[in-house]
Scaffold this motif. Structure first.
Motif, short mmCIF file in Angstrom:
data_model
loop_
_atom_site.label_atom_id
_atom_site.label_comp_id
_atom_site.label_asym_id
_atom_site.label_seq_id
_atom_site.Cartn_x
_atom_site.Cartn_y
_atom_site.Cartn_z
N PHE A 59 0.90 -1.41 -0.02
CA PHE A 59 -0.03 -0.09 -0.11
C PHE A 59 0.79 1.36 -0.01
CE2 PHE A 59 -3.35 -3.12 1.48
CZ PHE A 59 -4.51 -2.77 0.38
N ALA A 60 1.99 1.20 0.46
CA ALA A 60 2.93 2.30 0.49
C ALA A 60 3.45 2.51 -0.91
CB ALA A 60 4.12 1.95 1.20
N ARG A 61 3.67 1.43 -1.68
CA ARG A 61 4.11 1.58 -3.14
C ARG A 61 3.01 1.80 -4.13
NH1 ARG A 61 8.36 -2.80 -3.86
NH2 ARG A 61 8.61 -1.76 -6.08
N VAL A 62 1.90 1.21 -4.07
CA VAL A 62 0.85 1.18 -5.03
C VAL A 62 0.45 2.62 -5.35
CG1 VAL A 62 -1.26 1.00 -3.65
CG2 VAL A 62 -1.11 0.18 -5.82
N GLY A 63 0.56 3.42 -4.25
CA GLY A 63 0.09 5.01 -4.53
C GLY A 63 1.02 5.74 -5.69
N GLU A 64 2.19 5.15 -5.61
CA GLU A 64 3.05 5.74 -6.74
C GLU A 64 2.90 5.42 -7.97
OE1 GLU A 64 6.88 4.14 -5.75
OE2 GLU A 64 6.83 5.17 -3.57
N LEU A 65 1.89 4.28 -8.36
CA LEU A 65 1.51 3.88 -9.67
C LEU A 65 0.34 4.94 -10.39
CD1 LEU A 65 0.93 0.04 -9.33
CD2 LEU A 65 2.81 1.36 -10.01
N ASN A 66 0.63 5.14 -11.66
CA ASN A 66 -0.35 6.29 -12.43
C ASN A 66 -1.51 5.57 -12.96
OD1 ASN A 66 -1.28 8.46 -13.60
ND2 ASN A 66 -0.12 8.19 -15.23
N LEU A 67 -2.19 5.03 -12.29
CA LEU A 67 -3.65 4.07 -12.63
C LEU A 67 -4.48 4.93 -13.21
CD1 LEU A 67 -4.03 1.88 -9.45
CD2 LEU A 67 -2.53 1.61 -11.41
N GLN A 68 -4.92 4.28 -14.65
CA GLN A 68 -5.91 4.97 -15.53
C GLN A 68 -7.46 4.67 -15.09
OE1 GLN A 68 -4.78 7.49 -17.61
NE2 GLN A 68 -2.99 6.97 -16.17
N HIS A 69 -7.69 3.43 -14.69
CA HIS A 69 -8.87 3.14 -14.58
C HIS A 69 -9.45 2.66 -13.02
CE1 HIS A 69 -9.30 3.10 -18.90
NE2 HIS A 69 -8.31 2.63 -19.02
N ALA A 70 -8.40 1.81 -12.33
CA ALA A 70 -8.75 1.33 -11.24
C ALA A 70 -8.71 2.07 -10.00
CB ALA A 70 -8.03 -0.04 -11.29
N LYS A 71 -9.59 1.67 -8.92
CA LYS A 71 -9.39 2.38 -7.82
C LYS A 71 -9.01 1.38 -6.67
CE LYS A 71 -12.88 6.03 -7.64
NZ LYS A 71 -13.24 6.01 -9.20
N ILE A 72 -7.84 1.51 -6.05
CA ILE A 72 -7.29 0.46 -5.00
C ILE A 72 -8.34 0.51 -3.69
CG2 ILE A 72 -5.34 -0.48 -3.74
CD1 ILE A 72 -4.88 -0.74 -6.83
#
Length: 533
Positions: A59-72
């Motif tokens: 969870f600390a790292r996934v926020g760094e991804l530039n997601l276009q569609h999905a909400k975590i």
């Protein structure tokens, strides 16, 4: 709610991780998140940040991804018995995940409340309401997973609905109805879901099914037909016990059969690649029989079927395979008929017809080989080589003079076999010796050692799988065996076959085909690689 779109909610990284033999690293999870985002998945339930250090790092790292569609989505339970939501450490961990959305599960079956949680029905309702109200006060989008809802509804409908009401009153955005034990039938799912949809017309209703009766996909589709607008599941249906609802089947069923959009058409065409990617990352054997995306989903073997498909694919295909990113397979076998063989032969020699002597002779030769134990529908690379050779289109890259195999027992440092092999390449004899743990491994090493000076591209080949099947066990140790070898060059995979009463000779035939196929493919692609025999 709008009936034009159904939201795909993926829980592969949580529910899927509970499958036996599945364990995702943080890097695995991040790769899967990116692939699912590209696929157009609406929500990705990624784990419980309070359960282990791995999920905390994720969870600390996934926020760094530039997601276009999905909400975590971070996942957790209602507050513990007898404390406030603000005091609950697990809820504090959920907030620390910094996700826009959270999923909270709570009991909807009175039996689970009194006998498993060991608390009162009133306290359970308070736990649901307090937890959701607390998370809403922190600005979170909240999905309430009504655990055991369908069993609870059948046992005590009033109480099951009261749990939904507690969640709704507290501000839940989605009410996800769970068939947690996987024992409900589609007609029950439809009727109960429809009742909930009617009761809560302004809320999103979701469905979460398990596959213990192999009804999870059917149940999920039934819920959508009843009005559910969110479908939870996992890629390839992996999950605890018998698995979860398979999103890879649900998405095309909802989109292509019910006419409700889940993802775009372009994303749907990536479905097969995404399913196989997740299977690879999860280190789970991919199901070749999987609907829509399996290698066999559009494979045709029977002669009459193949003839009909060649005339019109609709005769034996309910959709076009390219819609989901798959492809049609025309399998070659003794029951395939000349039409199937002709398709393959015309790729080599377009002038051939079904009545050509070559086509007739090759079909008869194929039937004879299959009588001996060859099975080319699973080893089309060997079949392609065979066709080239029978049509006189193949120039050998090397020729075997002889090989000798020695077994040494007891083994020394895990080495118990040596092979000396002599090959002719470009009129030069290459003789080498190699050692290995077992005669087939030593033979493979010796072949590569002899050929790599002439064909460096062989270094790219890796053996992925090696299978042996005894064909006529009544012959005991004199029985024929069929060896299937799957190879890869990191770009594509191919399978080759060998049959003999000698397992080493059968392995040699399959290994030889594997290398020859790679060399032939490289020659066709570049035109630079020339036969050196």
């Amino acid at each position: 709610m709008s009936r034009q779109r159904v939201i795909a909610y993926d829980s592969t990284l949580r529910d899927g991780a509970q499958a036996q033999g599945v364990s995702f690293s943080v890097e695995d999870k991040l790769k899967i998140v990116q692939r699912l985002d590209q696929l157009g998945i609406g929500y990705i339930e990624a784990g419980n940040p309070g359960s282990n250090p791995k999920d905390l790092e994720f969870f600390a790292r996934v926020g760094e991804l530039n997601l276009q569609h999905a909400k975590i989505i971070a996942f957790g339970s209602t507050r513990r018995i007898g404390i406030t939501a603000a005091e609950d450490k697990n809820l504090q961990s959920l907030l620390s995940a910094n996700t826009q959305a959270v999923a909270i599960f709570g009991k909807s079956w009175n039996y689970q409340v009194t006998d498993i949680l060991r608390t009162t029905l009133e306290e359970n309702l308070a736990m649901i309401g307090d937890t959701i109200a607390f998370l809403k006060s922190k600005g979170k989008h909240v999905v309430f997973d009504a655990e055991h809802f369908y069993d609870g509804y059948k046992a005590n409908a009033e109480y099951a609905l009261n749990t939904l009401q507690a969640a709704a009153d507290a501000g839940a955005d989605v009410l996800a109805l769970c068939d947690t034990n996987g024992g409900t039938f589609p007609n029950e799912i439809f009727e109960i879901t429809q009742a909930v949809v009617t009761r809560y017309p302004s809320l999103e209703i979701g469905i979460h099914c398990h596959n213990d009766c192999e009804m999870a996909v059917a149940n999920s589709v039934a819920a959508v037909q009843a009005g559910a607008v969110q479908v939870q599941g996992t890629i390839n249906g992996i999950g605890e016990r018998c698995g979860n609802a398979n999103l890879v089947s649900i998405i095309p069923n909802v989109q292509l059969k019910l006419g409700l959009e889940c993802i775009s058409s372009a994303q749907l065409a990536e479905l097969t690649a995404a399913a196989r990617f997740v299977s690879e990352v999860a280190n789970v054997t991919f199901n070749d029989k999987a609907p829509y995306v399996g290698h066999d989903a559009f494979a045709h073997k029977g002669g009459m079927h193949i003839d009909a498909v060649n005339k019109n694919p609709k005769s034996y295909e309910h959709i076009s395979p390219n819609v989901v990113g798959n492809e049609r397979q025309i399998l070659v076998s003794e029951v395939a008929g000349r039409g199937a063989i002709l398709n393959k032969l015309q790729q080599i020699d377009p002038t051939l017809t079904k009545e050509s002597d070559a086509a007739i002779q090759i079909l008869e030769h194929l039937k004879a080989l299959e009588h001996e134990g060859y099975q080319f529908e699973s080893a089309e690379s060997s079949f392609d080589l065979l066709m080239q050779k029978l049509l006189g289109k193949f120039q050998p890259f090397f020729r075997l003079k002889q090989y000798s195999v020695y077994i040494h027992e007891p083994s020394v440092n895990g080495i118990n076999s040596s092979v000396t092999i002599s090959l002719y390449v470009n009129n030069q004899e290459s003789e080498v010796t190699a050692y290995g743990d077992g005669p087939v491994y030593a033979l493979d090493k010796a072949m590569r050692k002899a050929l790599e000076p002439f064909y460096p591209i062989i270094k790219d080949i890796k053996l992925v799988d090696y299978k042996v099947r005894v064909l006529d066990s009544n012959q005991a140790t004199a029985a024929k065996v069929r060896v299937m070898i799957e190879s890869t060059d990191q770009q594509t995979n191919w399978t080759t076959i060998g049959v003999s009463s000698d397992i080493i000779e059968a392995s040699w035939l399959a290994l030889k085909d594997a290398i020859e196929y790679k060399l032939l493919k490289a020659q066709k692609l570049s035109g630079l690689l020339q036969p050196r025999l």
